[in-house]
Design a protein around this motif. Sequence first.
Motif, PDB file in Angstrom:
ATOM      1  N   TYR A 127       0.838  -1.199   0.000  1.00 59.37           N
ATOM      2  CA  TYR A 127       0.000   0.000   0.000  1.00 59.37           C
ATOM      3  C   TYR A 127       0.874   1.250   0.000  1.00 59.37           C
ATOM      4  O   TYR A 127       0.644   2.190  -0.769  1.00 59.37           O
ATOM      5  CB  TYR A 127      -0.923   0.012   1.217  1.00 59.37           C
ATOM      6  CG  TYR A 127      -1.771   1.270   1.315  1.00 59.37           C
ATOM      7  CD1 TYR A 127      -2.997   1.351   0.670  1.00 59.37           C
ATOM      8  CD2 TYR A 127      -1.331   2.377   2.031  1.00 59.37           C
ATOM      9  CE1 TYR A 127      -3.775   2.496   0.743  1.00 59.37           C
ATOM     10  CE2 TYR A 127      -2.096   3.528   2.107  1.00 59.37           C
ATOM     11  CZ  TYR A 127      -3.313   3.579   1.463  1.00 59.37           C
ATOM     12  OH  TYR A 127      -4.067   4.728   1.537  1.00 59.37           O
ATOM     13  N   ARG A 128       1.874   1.253   0.865  1.00 58.87           N
ATOM     14  CA  ARG A 128       2.756   2.423   0.961  1.00 58.87           C
ATOM     15  C   ARG A 128       3.537   2.642  -0.341  1.00 58.87           C
ATOM     16  O   ARG A 128       3.757   3.779  -0.766  1.00 58.87           O
ATOM     17  CB  ARG A 128       3.697   2.269   2.155  1.00 58.87           C
ATOM     18  CG  ARG A 128       2.997   2.459   3.505  1.00 58.87           C
ATOM     19  CD  ARG A 128       3.955   2.391   4.663  1.00 58.87           C
ATOM     20  NE  ARG A 128       4.267   1.014   5.009  1.00 58.87           N
ATOM     21  CZ  ARG A 128       3.558   0.286   5.874  1.00 58.87           C
ATOM     22  NH1 ARG A 128       2.515   0.808   6.480  1.00 58.87           N
ATOM     23  NH2 ARG A 128       3.897  -0.960   6.148  1.00 58.87           N
ATOM     24  N   ILE A 148      -6.268  -2.506  -8.527  1.00 58.43           N
ATOM     25  CA  ILE A 148      -6.086  -3.598  -7.570  1.00 58.43           C
ATOM     26  C   ILE A 148      -5.784  -4.898  -8.315  1.00 58.43           C
ATOM     27  O   ILE A 148      -6.476  -5.264  -9.270  1.00 58.43           O
ATOM     28  CB  ILE A 148      -7.346  -3.784  -6.710  1.00 58.43           C
ATOM     29  CG1 ILE A 148      -7.737  -2.452  -6.046  1.00 58.43           C
ATOM     30  CG2 ILE A 148      -7.128  -4.869  -5.672  1.00 58.43           C
ATOM     31  CD1 ILE A 148      -6.694  -1.871  -5.125  1.00 58.43           C
ATOM     32  N   THR A 149      -4.754  -5.602  -7.879  1.00 58.10           N
ATOM     33  CA  THR A 149      -4.413  -6.890  -8.477  1.00 58.10           C
ATOM     34  C   THR A 149      -5.569  -7.870  -8.294  1.00 58.10           C
ATOM     35  O   THR A 149      -5.960  -8.170  -7.157  1.00 58.10           O
ATOM     36  CB  THR A 149      -3.146  -7.473  -7.822  1.00 58.10           C
ATOM     37  OG1 THR A 149      -2.071  -6.537  -7.943  1.00 58.10           O
ATOM     38  CG2 THR A 149      -2.756  -8.789  -8.471  1.00 58.10           C
ATOM     39  N   TRP A 196      -8.458  -4.487 -11.172  1.00 53.83           N
ATOM     40  CA  TRP A 196      -9.751  -3.991 -10.723  1.00 53.83           C
ATOM     41  C   TRP A 196      -9.682  -2.476 -10.551  1.00 53.83           C
ATOM     42  O   TRP A 196      -8.680  -1.931 -10.065  1.00 53.83           O
ATOM     43  CB  TRP A 196     -10.134  -4.613  -9.394  1.00 53.83           C
ATOM     44  CG  TRP A 196     -10.523  -6.052  -9.471  1.00 53.83           C
ATOM     45  CD1 TRP A 196     -10.983  -6.728 -10.558  1.00 53.83           C
ATOM     46  CD2 TRP A 196     -10.477  -7.004  -8.395  1.00 53.83           C
ATOM     47  NE1 TRP A 196     -11.239  -8.037 -10.234  1.00 53.83           N
ATOM     48  CE2 TRP A 196     -10.944  -8.233  -8.918  1.00 53.83           C
ATOM     49  CE3 TRP A 196     -10.103  -6.943  -7.062  1.00 53.83           C
ATOM     50  CZ2 TRP A 196     -11.034  -9.379  -8.137  1.00 53.83           C
ATOM     51  CZ3 TRP A 196     -10.197  -8.080  -6.270  1.00 53.83           C
ATOM     52  CH2 TRP A 196     -10.648  -9.282  -6.802  1.00 53.83           C
ATOM     53  N   ASN A 197     -10.733  -1.807 -10.948  1.00 47.15           N
ATOM     54  CA  ASN A 197     -10.822  -0.354 -10.812  1.00 47.15           C
ATOM     55  C   ASN A 197     -11.285  -0.019  -9.394  1.00 47.15           C
ATOM     56  O   ASN A 197     -12.443  -0.237  -9.037  1.00 47.15           O
ATOM     57  CB  ASN A 197     -11.805   0.201 -11.842  1.00 47.15           C
ATOM     58  CG  ASN A 197     -11.853   1.714 -11.845  1.00 47.15           C
ATOM     59  OD1 ASN A 197     -11.198   2.378 -11.047  1.00 47.15           O
ATOM     60  ND2 ASN A 197     -12.631   2.271 -12.754  1.00 47.15           N
ATOM     61  N   SER A 198     -10.407   0.522  -8.581  1.00 36.18           N
ATOM     62  CA  SER A 198     -10.701   0.771  -7.162  1.00 36.18           C
ATOM     63  C   SER A 198     -11.498   2.044  -6.925  1.00 36.18           C
ATOM     64  O   SER A 198     -12.100   2.208  -5.859  1.00 36.18           O
ATOM     65  CB  SER A 198      -9.389   0.859  -6.371  1.00 36.18           C
ATOM     66  OG  SER A 198      -8.690   2.053  -6.723  1.00 36.18           O
ATOM     67  N   SER A 268      -1.598  -2.280  -7.665  1.00 37.84           N
ATOM     68  CA  SER A 268      -1.673  -2.268  -6.204  1.00 37.84           C
ATOM     69  C   SER A 268      -2.042  -3.660  -5.707  1.00 37.84           C
ATOM     70  O   SER A 268      -3.124  -4.169  -6.008  1.00 37.84           O
ATOM     71  CB  SER A 268      -2.735  -1.253  -5.747  1.00 37.84           C
ATOM     72  OG  SER A 268      -2.472   0.034  -6.311  1.00 37.84           O
ATOM     73  N   ALA A 269      -1.136  -4.248  -4.930  1.00 37.24           N
ATOM     74  CA  ALA A 269      -1.338  -5.622  -4.463  1.00 37.24           C
ATOM     75  C   ALA A 269      -1.856  -5.690  -3.034  1.00 37.24           C
ATOM     76  O   ALA A 269      -1.979  -6.778  -2.469  1.00 37.24           O
ATOM     77  CB  ALA A 269      -0.015  -6.385  -4.557  1.00 37.24           C
TER      78      ALA A 269
END
Length: 476
Positions: A127-128, A148-149, A196-198, A268-269
Amino acid sequence: MTRRIVPVILAGGKGTRLWPLSRSAAPKQFMQLVGDNTLFQSTLLRVSDQNVYEPAVVVTNESFRFLVTEQARGIGVALSAIVLEPMPRNTAGAVAAATLVISHLFKEDRTIHVLASDHDIIIDESYREAHSIARLEAADGKLATFGITPTEPATGYGYIEVGEALASGAYRVRRFVEKPAFENALEMLSAGGFYWNSGIFMFSLSTVLDEIAEHAPEVLMAADLAVSRSVADHDHVLLDTDAFERCPGISFDYAIMEKTSRAVVVPSAFGWSDLGSWDAVWKTGRHDENHNVASAHTTLTDTRSSLIMTQGAHLAVHGLEGVAVIASEDAVYVGRLQDSQDVRKVVNLLAIAPETVRLTELRPTTCRPWGDCTTVLNGEHFQVRRITVRPGKRLSLQRHRHRCEHWIVIKGTAEVTIANRVQMLRENESVCVATGEEHRLVNPGNTVVELIEIQTGSYLGDEDLVGASDGVGRVD
């Protein structure tokens, strides 16, 4: 010196996907679903590091103003502003209005971090890292979105396909894909290069204003007029109704991100869920040995892979698998977990029937500026409510045309004014307010006051009230 980021938290919503716990007047972000805080409070805490962030700007519906204020106060988090929408106009109008308010507040270009208020996110090193990449891209004049992965071929999310790789670790956006059919989602997952579209963004104030002006000028014009005509009340900014009503009801993705040449996606994992269905809540929750997620006040036997939650009666479930059983104080939903995206179909049916529409709008407990109120029982010509008044708070001076009220204090000490007579009511003491008598209830102490209110009369609706402002811009 690096200027602090200004977080913008979008806290509107219709409250349909997690019915019956969420309602249009109490959507999921204000519910405690995961952990000790509501989703909105968890979002506030995520951006509370004063070394990184300014106090947040929250955009919400006018009717949620006190939920926002009290939930922020409850965790001791200050806010820069609460922007109140007189009606929902989707995320493009919300982002435009927030950006203009930030421009007035800070008088300089700033990095803006836009977050939804109803996501469950795990803060870890990934995240960071994603946050740092997005901040670099924002400083370089890009509009960064967090991709998002994907972990499964989910059909409830939109997808983003990546294009050219950038030095920072981000990618240019090739295209956005609407929520796909299962076969298409499976194909994208197998192909790779899709995320994925967050709905989480980072960009500079000047960049986003330029892009809105170019790609959605009608949104910017309506938002600008709504902000310029807004009414400020402490940290609340009430947007002008006539001006904001002209704003097109379109999403930020559709209005800007799908059209701009400056869009980049940051892979982003980190753990993420929009908790958009009971199935998603089950996946995020703590599972027992039978893969059930259950709240307090439940008893399960021979039941597996199910979600059992109650905020009302005790639930006993036997011999079921893969189901959601959700009980609020006044309604129960039962369905297959795999079909939980279809809850909104149930809500739509309830909403069109006069006898059930209230079940989609209000919960028995509602938040007020002075505390909260729970409807315990109602019938023809009577209603029983439990009222909680926080220390130092008061109800407005008011009277009723068609009903009288009986108050019984069950906890604390209340100061009661009736027709200019002031008296103190202690535990187990009561008073009657006759029809037409002007009255007020105040909690002068340092502890919560709780009382039972019994209303009787020919009409008990909220409109049966004549009163003055309670000091927060409304009568209650």
